[in-house]
Write an enzyme that holds these catalytic residues in place. Structure first.
Site, mmCIF file in Angstrom:
data_model
loop_
_atom_site.group_PDB
_atom_site.id
_atom_site.type_symbol
_atom_site.label_atom_id
_atom_site.label_comp_id
_atom_site.label_asym_id
_atom_site.label_seq_id
_atom_site.Cartn_x
_atom_site.Cartn_y
_atom_site.Cartn_z
ATOM 1 N N ARG A 12 0.835 -1.213 0.000
ATOM 2 C CA ARG A 12 0.000 0.000 0.000
ATOM 3 C C ARG A 12 0.864 1.255 0.000
ATOM 4 O O ARG A 12 0.678 2.165 -0.817
ATOM 5 C CB ARG A 12 -0.927 -0.002 1.227
ATOM 6 C CG ARG A 12 -2.060 -1.011 1.158
ATOM 7 C CD ARG A 12 -2.840 -1.038 2.464
ATOM 8 N NE ARG A 12 -2.085 -1.709 3.504
ATOM 9 C CZ ARG A 12 -2.227 -2.993 3.851
ATOM 10 N NH1 ARG A 12 -3.139 -3.718 3.247
ATOM 11 N NH2 ARG A 12 -1.497 -3.533 4.793
ATOM 12 N N ASP A 34 10.268 -6.232 -4.295
ATOM 13 C CA ASP A 34 9.181 -6.811 -3.500
ATOM 14 C C ASP A 34 9.069 -8.276 -3.917
ATOM 15 O O ASP A 34 9.042 -8.576 -5.123
ATOM 16 C CB ASP A 34 7.859 -6.076 -3.797
ATOM 17 C CG ASP A 34 6.799 -6.337 -2.722
ATOM 18 O OD1 ASP A 34 6.535 -7.523 -2.433
ATOM 19 O OD2 ASP A 34 6.242 -5.376 -2.184
ATOM 20 N N GLY A 77 10.370 3.698 6.642
ATOM 21 C CA GLY A 77 9.059 4.037 7.204
ATOM 22 C C GLY A 77 8.426 2.871 7.919
ATOM 23 O O GLY A 77 7.447 3.042 8.649
ATOM 24 N N THR A 79 7.460 0.189 10.571
ATOM 25 C CA THR A 79 7.409 0.315 12.030
ATOM 26 C C THR A 79 7.365 -1.069 12.678
ATOM 27 O O THR A 79 7.118 -2.076 12.006
ATOM 28 C CB THR A 79 6.173 1.116 12.463
ATOM 29 O OG1 THR A 79 5.006 0.467 11.954
ATOM 30 C CG2 THR A 79 6.225 2.542 11.946
ATOM 31 N N ASN A 102 6.310 8.311 11.459
ATOM 32 C CA ASN A 102 5.178 8.930 10.756
ATOM 33 C C ASN A 102 5.704 10.044 9.860
ATOM 34 O O ASN A 102 6.361 10.968 10.332
ATOM 35 C CB ASN A 102 4.167 9.477 11.757
ATOM 36 C CG ASN A 102 2.801 9.634 11.121
ATOM 37 O OD1 ASN A 102 2.699 10.196 10.035
ATOM 38 N ND2 ASN A 102 1.779 9.121 11.780
ATOM 39 N N PHE A 103 5.414 9.949 8.570
ATOM 40 C CA PHE A 103 5.884 10.939 7.600
ATOM 41 C C PHE A 103 4.855 12.038 7.333
ATOM 42 O O PHE A 103 5.087 12.891 6.485
ATOM 43 C CB PHE A 103 6.244 10.249 6.274
ATOM 44 C CG PHE A 103 7.597 9.588 6.292
ATOM 45 C CD1 PHE A 103 8.743 10.315 6.028
ATOM 46 C CD2 PHE A 103 7.727 8.243 6.563
ATOM 47 C CE1 PHE A 103 10.001 9.716 6.040
ATOM 48 C CE2 PHE A 103 8.970 7.625 6.584
ATOM 49 C CZ PHE A 103 10.110 8.366 6.321
ATOM 50 N N HIS A 130 -6.029 2.306 13.422
ATOM 51 C CA HIS A 130 -5.487 1.975 12.098
ATOM 52 C C HIS A 130 -6.347 0.931 11.393
ATOM 53 O O HIS A 130 -7.150 0.250 12.030
ATOM 54 C CB HIS A 130 -4.052 1.439 12.218
ATOM 55 C CG HIS A 130 -3.039 2.522 12.470
ATOM 56 N ND1 HIS A 130 -2.800 3.030 13.727
ATOM 57 C CD2 HIS A 130 -2.210 3.193 11.629
ATOM 58 C CE1 HIS A 130 -1.857 3.973 13.646
ATOM 59 N NE2 HIS A 130 -1.479 4.090 12.377
ATOM 60 N N HIS A 131 -6.093 0.774 10.098
ATOM 61 C CA HIS A 131 -6.732 -0.259 9.291
ATOM 62 C C HIS A 131 -6.420 -1.638 9.868
ATOM 63 O O HIS A 131 -5.402 -1.824 10.550
ATOM 64 C CB HIS A 131 -6.281 -0.163 7.822
ATOM 65 C CG HIS A 131 -4.801 -0.344 7.645
ATOM 66 N ND1 HIS A 131 -4.232 -1.578 7.447
ATOM 67 C CD2 HIS A 131 -3.780 0.551 7.671
ATOM 68 C CE1 HIS A 131 -2.921 -1.445 7.337
ATOM 69 N NE2 HIS A 131 -2.625 -0.160 7.476
ATOM 70 N N LYS A 134 -2.902 -3.739 9.652
ATOM 71 C CA LYS A 134 -1.635 -3.283 10.258
ATOM 72 C C LYS A 134 -1.101 -4.373 11.175
ATOM 73 O O LYS A 134 -1.837 -4.927 11.989
ATOM 74 C CB LYS A 134 -1.864 -1.993 11.050
ATOM 75 C CG LYS A 134 -0.587 -1.421 11.636
ATOM 76 C CD LYS A 134 -0.815 -0.046 12.256
ATOM 77 C CE LYS A 134 0.442 0.502 12.916
ATOM 78 N NZ LYS A 134 1.591 0.650 12.014
HETATM 79 N N1 LIG Z 1 6.221 5.862 8.700
HETATM 80 C C1 LIG Z 1 4.995 6.109 8.202
HETATM 81 O O1 LIG Z 1 4.599 7.276 8.012
HETATM 82 C C2 LIG Z 1 4.102 4.946 7.853
HETATM 83 C C3 LIG Z 1 2.853 5.159 7.260
HETATM 84 C C4 LIG Z 1 2.088 4.043 6.902
HETATM 85 C C5 LIG Z 1 2.579 2.767 7.123
HETATM 86 N N2 LIG Z 1 3.784 2.597 7.724
HETATM 87 C C6 LIG Z 1 4.392 1.283 7.930
HETATM 88 O O2 LIG Z 1 4.887 0.846 6.664
HETATM 89 C C7 LIG Z 1 4.904 -0.585 6.620
HETATM 90 C C8 LIG Z 1 4.211 -1.077 5.342
HETATM 91 O O3 LIG Z 1 2.833 -0.739 5.401
HETATM 92 P P1 LIG Z 1 1.866 -1.123 4.191
HETATM 93 O O4 LIG Z 1 0.498 -0.779 4.650
HETATM 94 O O5 LIG Z 1 2.375 -0.553 2.907
HETATM 95 O O6 LIG Z 1 2.040 -2.727 4.177
HETATM 96 P P2 LIG Z 1 1.722 -3.744 2.974
HETATM 97 O O7 LIG Z 1 1.501 -5.078 3.625
HETATM 98 O O8 LIG Z 1 0.652 -3.203 2.085
HETATM 99 O O9 LIG Z 1 3.085 -3.772 2.112
HETATM 100 C C9 LIG Z 1 4.281 -4.391 2.547
HETATM 101 C C10 LIG Z 1 4.997 -4.911 1.310
HETATM 102 O O10 LIG Z 1 6.317 -5.340 1.686
HETATM 103 C C11 LIG Z 1 6.619 -6.464 0.871
HETATM 104 N N3 LIG Z 1 7.754 -7.203 1.420
HETATM 105 C C12 LIG Z 1 7.757 -8.212 2.324
HETATM 106 N N4 LIG Z 1 9.008 -8.654 2.531
HETATM 107 C C13 LIG Z 1 9.821 -7.904 1.745
HETATM 108 C C14 LIG Z 1 11.223 -7.878 1.515
HETATM 109 N N5 LIG Z 1 12.065 -8.727 2.148
HETATM 110 N N6 LIG Z 1 11.732 -6.963 0.623
HETATM 111 C C15 LIG Z 1 10.921 -6.119 -0.011
HETATM 112 N N7 LIG Z 1 9.567 -6.100 0.153
HETATM 113 C C16 LIG Z 1 9.031 -6.972 1.034
HETATM 114 C C17 LIG Z 1 5.310 -7.252 0.833
HETATM 115 O O11 LIG Z 1 5.283 -8.195 -0.237
HETATM 116 C C18 LIG Z 1 4.303 -6.125 0.655
HETATM 117 O O12 LIG Z 1 4.035 -5.848 -0.713
HETATM 118 C C19 LIG Z 1 4.255 -1.043 7.933
HETATM 119 O O13 LIG Z 1 5.258 -1.333 8.875
HETATM 120 C C20 LIG Z 1 3.470 0.188 8.392
HETATM 121 O O14 LIG Z 1 3.276 0.246 9.794
HETATM 122 C C21 LIG Z 1 4.549 3.670 8.091
#
Ligand SMILES: NC(=O)c1ccc[n+]([C@@H]2O[C@H](COP(=O)([O-])OP(=O)(O)OC[C@H]3O[C@@H](n4cnc5c(N)ncnc54)[C@H](O)[C@@H]3O)[C@@H](O)[C@H]2O)c1
Length: 221
Positions: A12, A34, A77, A79, A102-103, A130-131, A134
């Site tokens: 996402r 990915d 990003g 967490t 958080n960005f 959150h959704h 998570k």
């Molecule tokens: N810092 C921020 O502002 C912020 C905002 C939103 C989400 N997040 C965090 O970001 C992370 C991802 O969230 P999301 O909703 O996009 O999750 P998501 O599940 O939609 O996407 C994660 C992706 O990572 C891939 N992945 C798994 N192992 C991998 C690897 N070894 N190498 C590369 N890719 C790999 C998965 O196949 C998947 O497509 C979570 O930890 C979430 O808490 C942070």
């Protein structure tokens, strides 16, 4: 042009980052890594100046270490993993690592304002919402907010409350209570685009940061 690789590019957040990097005038997409795309991170490192990682708590540390070992700056990003281990790896590396729980600028401002309030109204509770897909709880943002409030003299009551429901994106409320009054702060990310200006700012700045390891978007503002 800054060459940006995206780790977790099918996720996402990763998809939103790819779009933002392509739309920005000063960056270009160097690769999408990915397992869902059949591309390993190691395959794109040679083409990237910076890698942005939005993956999973299990893989983020190893991904960031791989970037740093290859001399590629990392913007993380993801967490829910051990930042102390990443700090140790970054301080011994020859590239920089920037991490933000958080960005979104509004969430960062909420953390800043919370510290000012805590000096006068120390008792508080944090509710994060959150959704339902998570993986970690409480959120990295909630843990960071609690750490900052405590550092400013506040008393964050345990536990931090975590709500997981379909329909939500990323939301947080901090409620301060004093004599005969409460003060509530609330931030809502209603779209993942809310995180992209912060991610692009980190991409632009990570290479020039004075320290190998930096946490928090507020450090770039
Ligand atoms: N810092 C921020 O502002 C912020 C905002 C939103 C989400 N997040 C965090 O970001 C992370 C991802 O969230 P999301 O909703 O996009 O999750 P998501 O599940 O939609 O996407 C994660 C992706 O990572 C891939 N992945 C798994 N192992 C991998 C690897 N070894 N190498 C590369 N890719 C790999 C998965 O196949 C998947 O497509 C979570 O930890 C979430 O808490 C942070």
């Amino acid at each position: 042009m800054i060459k940006v690789g995206v780790s977790g590019a099918a996720g996402r957040m990763g998809q939103a980052v790819c779009e933002a990097v392509e739309a920005a005038g000063d960056s270009e997409l160097a690769g999408r890594a990915d397992p869902a795309l059949g591309v390993a991170l190691g395959e794109i490192l040679g083409d990237a100046d910076v890698v942005v990682d939005f993956t999973t708590p299990e893989t983020a540390l190893e991904n960031a270490k791989a970037c740093l070992a290859a001399g590629v700056h990392a913007v993380v990003g993801t967490t829910g993993f051990d930042l102390d281990a990443l700090r140790a790896a970054a301080e011994a590396a020859s590239a920089n690592c920037f991490v933000a729980p958080n960005f979104a600028i509004g969430a960062v401002l909420m953390m800043e304002v919370s510290q000012a309030i805590a000096a006068h109204m120390p008792e508080c509770e944090i509710i994060e919402l959150h959704h339902d897909r998570k993986l970690d709880a409480p959120s990295g943002t909630a843990k960071r907010t609690a750490e900052l409030i405590r550092g400013a003299g506040g008393n964050v009551h345990e536990p931090i409350h975590s709500v997981r429901l379909p329909g939500l994106v990323a939301h947080q409320e901090v409620i301060f209570g004093g004599e005969g009054q409460t003060l509530s702060l609330r931030h809502d990310s209603i779209d993942r685009r809310s995180f992209m200006p912060g991610v692009l700012l980190a991409v632009r700045r990570v290479g020039g940061l004075p320290d190998r390891f930096t946490v928090g978007l507020e450090k770039l503002l």
